[in-house]
Scaffold this active site. Structure first.
Site, PDB file in Angstrom:
ATOM      1  N   CYS A 242       0.885  -1.176   0.000  1.00 29.51           N
ATOM      2  CA  CYS A 242       0.000   0.000   0.000  1.00 29.51           C
ATOM      3  C   CYS A 242       0.917   1.219   0.000  1.00 29.51           C
ATOM      4  CB  CYS A 242      -0.925  -0.013   1.213  1.00 29.51           C
ATOM      5  SG  CYS A 242      -1.887  -1.536   1.399  1.00 29.51           S
ATOM      6  N   PRO A 245       1.963   7.631  -0.006  1.00 34.36           N
ATOM      7  CA  PRO A 245       2.525   8.570  -0.989  1.00 34.36           C
ATOM      8  C   PRO A 245       3.914   8.230  -1.489  1.00 34.36           C
ATOM      9  CG  PRO A 245       2.709   9.508   1.187  1.00 34.36           C
ATOM     10  CD  PRO A 245       1.963   8.216   1.364  1.00 34.36           C
ATOM     11  N   ASN A 247       6.999   7.576   0.506  1.00 34.84           N
ATOM     12  CA  ASN A 247       8.210   7.801   1.304  1.00 34.84           C
ATOM     13  C   ASN A 247       8.862   6.487   1.727  1.00 34.84           C
ATOM     14  OD1 ASN A 247       8.063  10.564   1.132  1.00 34.84           O
ATOM     15  ND2 ASN A 247       7.050  10.843   3.087  1.00 34.84           N
ATOM     16  N   ASP A 313       1.817  -1.544   4.972  1.00 37.22           N
ATOM     17  CA  ASP A 313       1.422  -0.415   5.811  1.00 37.22           C
ATOM     18  C   ASP A 313       0.042   0.029   5.318  1.00 37.22           C
ATOM     19  OD1 ASP A 313       2.429   1.613   7.883  1.00 37.22           O
ATOM     20  OD2 ASP A 313       1.731   2.911   6.274  1.00 37.22           O
ATOM     21  N   CYS A 375       0.008   3.490  11.586  1.00 33.59           N
ATOM     22  CA  CYS A 375       0.208   4.718  12.370  1.00 33.59           C
ATOM     23  C   CYS A 375      -0.994   4.881  13.302  1.00 33.59           C
ATOM     24  CB  CYS A 375       0.382   5.934  11.459  1.00 33.59           C
ATOM     25  SG  CYS A 375      -0.939   6.197  10.258  1.00 33.59           S
TER      26      CYS A 375
END
Length: 511
Positions: A242, A245, A247, A313, A375
């Site tokens: 997934c 964006p 990073n 993630d 997160c």
């Protein structure tokens, strides 16, 4: 009563230029407030306050962010004051969010001048608005508007340091360090992530040349931990399930020294665009971007036969990033809605998706390491997800290993082995709240994984080495590993979802 200096401060240019810029800033802030309030009401945030304000199209970003936050901070007070006026119901209808912004600036920020029609309407009620604020303070028996605010707003968590990851695909660590020392004498290397630099909170690097060219990435410390925990070997094939964006995707590419292959999957078309931009800016030439739903990938296809590492993630509640997202300014935080029934239902739906995705990641035939991270600070999305998949993972030859063994804060003790899990806490660790679980093949030897040899991702490093968690598999164990892989492949369950909704996809790479 008025003017505590928290509004939009614009210092550039002459009087006319300054007013034009303030006019623009107030409308940008109003747009951000509208988007944030709509997302908070619908439980579908389209982005954090910071990400909305730091969009490329926004000018005077710091001033816009300050005014947006200030308006949200005083929103309960503004609503009560505006009840005594006709600004929200008059003949000259002004967008509600712009009224909030203008009145906030008038009462608690800078003096508003008649630079636009909306400003002129608000200024015509200047005396009435200030009188309404004075009456409210007397009614509540307080001396200032700040005493009317909820504790979550008036006493926020202290700001976190500015973390910056060095993109070693483009620049050496030493060169990046020297460049940032010109910005701040307090820059230092992180004690856990070798390629991470730490600067004082509030350091603005959005326009720094090395950031604009992709040599430095504004990435939080906790966000760097999942890829570092996976520790992919240069030359491997790795899948970022997934990815947007991007990073973590480009961090994987850097850890692999630009060698091997990173397959970056993203289902959302708009986020795929952002992912491609990140990959190209970072110069990660070994990354392939796939517009593809990870859950609809068939692990038995030849394209994935050599995937040895998977970073998962997935979408989560984001509860660990509430400080950085400035969620304490949202109405839902003040009203205590963060723990209501709707939120619990949302977390439950996310957790079920996360369980499905993790089981799918563990089903790839050649995979040796899988990192699951969120997160989130919710047990339901973290320990409970791992506990759910663990029996199946064990049956397929996986067990938990301990990423960053020296890190003192581990998983909640809700099942045997939870001490292998990793947690970070925003109020304790000066970073976002994250959760990391590492699954490895039994044949690799978990005890060995936690000792290993020292390595760094940059030959210029002379300090802060990191322990490699995964030495090579002994030759004597290779045949056992192959047999277990074949056994796992035969036992692999049917995919939860049917064949791809996108059909054949064409991977794209950044040249």
């Amino acid at each position: 009563m008025a003017g505590n200096g928290g509004g939009a401060k614009v210092e550039k240019g002459g009087g006319g230029m300054r007013q034009q810029l303030l006019h623009k800033v107030r409308r940008q802030a109003a747009k951000a407030v509208r988007t944030v309030l709509h997302g908070d009401e619908q439980r579908k945030a389209s982005g954090s306050i910071r990400s909305l304000v730091y969009a490329p199209s926004v000018v005077a970003k710091k001033a816009t962010l300050a005014l947006t936050c200030h308006t949200l901070k005083y929103l309960p007070v503004l609503k009560e004051i505006l009840c005594s006026t006709d600004l929200l119901s008059g003949k000259k209808k002004i967008p509600e969010e712009l009224v909030y912004v203008l009145v906030c600036d008038l009462l608690f920020g800078q003096e508003v001048v008649g630079s636009g029609d909306a400003e002129k309407v608000v200024l015509s009620r200047k005396s009435a608005l200030r009188s309404a604020l004075a009456r409210l303070l007397v009614k509540k028996n307080v001396a200032s508007a700040d005493e009317l605010l909820p504790s979550e707003v008036s006493n926020p968590v202290p700001a976190m340091p500015r973390y910056v990851r060095v993109n070693t695909l483009k620049i050496s660590f030493v060169e990046a360090l020297r460049s940032l020392q010109e910005v701040s004498h307090e820059v230092e290397q992180d004690n856990l992530i070798p390629d991470l630099l730490v600067l004082p909170a509030g350091t603005d690097l959005h326009k720094h040349p090395l950031v604009l060219q992709g040599s430095l990435l504004l990435q939080g410390k906790a966000s760097c931990m999942p890829a570092q925990a996976l520790a992919p070997v240069p030359g491997w094939e790795v899948l970022d399930a997934c990815a947007a964006p991007g990073n973590k995707t480009v961090q994987l590419a850097a850890l692999m020294k630009g060698q091997g292959r990173v397959i970056a999957c993203e289902v959302n078309e708009n986020r795929v665009k952002r992912l491609r931009e990140t990959v190209c800016l970072a110069g990660a030439s070994n990354v392939e971007v796939w517009h593809q739903d990870f859950l609809r990938i068939d692990p038995t296809l030849p394209e994935f036969a050599k995937v040895k590492g998977i970073l998962l993630d997935p979408s989560c509640s984001g509860s660990g990033t509430s400080v950085q997202r400035l969620d304490h300014l949202l109405p839902s935080a003040a009203e205590g809605r963060s723990e209501d029934e709707l939120e619990k239902q949302r977390v439950e739906q996310l957790a079920r998706f996360q369980q499905t995705a993790l089981l799918h990641a563990l089903s790839f035939p050649a995979v040796e390491r899988v990192v699951y991270s969120t997160c989130s600070i919710h047990q339901r999305e973290n320990e409970d997800v791992v506990r759910f998949v663990l029996p199946q993972a064990n049956a397929q030859g996986f067990q938990l290993a301990s990423p960053f063994p020296s890190w003192p804060h581990r998983g909640l003790p809700v099942f045997d082995g939870a001490h292998h899990l990793l947690r970070t806490d925003p109020s304790r660790d000066n970073m976002d709240g994250f959760f990391v679980a590492l699954f490895v093949q039994n044949a690799m030897g978990v005890d060995e994984l936690c000792t290993g040899v020292i390595h760094t991702s940059d030959k210029n490093h002379t300090e802060c080495p990191i322990v490699e968690m995964f030495p090579s598999v002994p030759k004597a164990q290779s045949s056992i590993l192959r047999r277990r892989k074949l056994k796992r492949k035969r036992k692999k369950e049917q995919l939860v979802l049917q064949s791809s909704a996108y059909g054949a996809t064409t991977p794209t790479t950044c040249s």
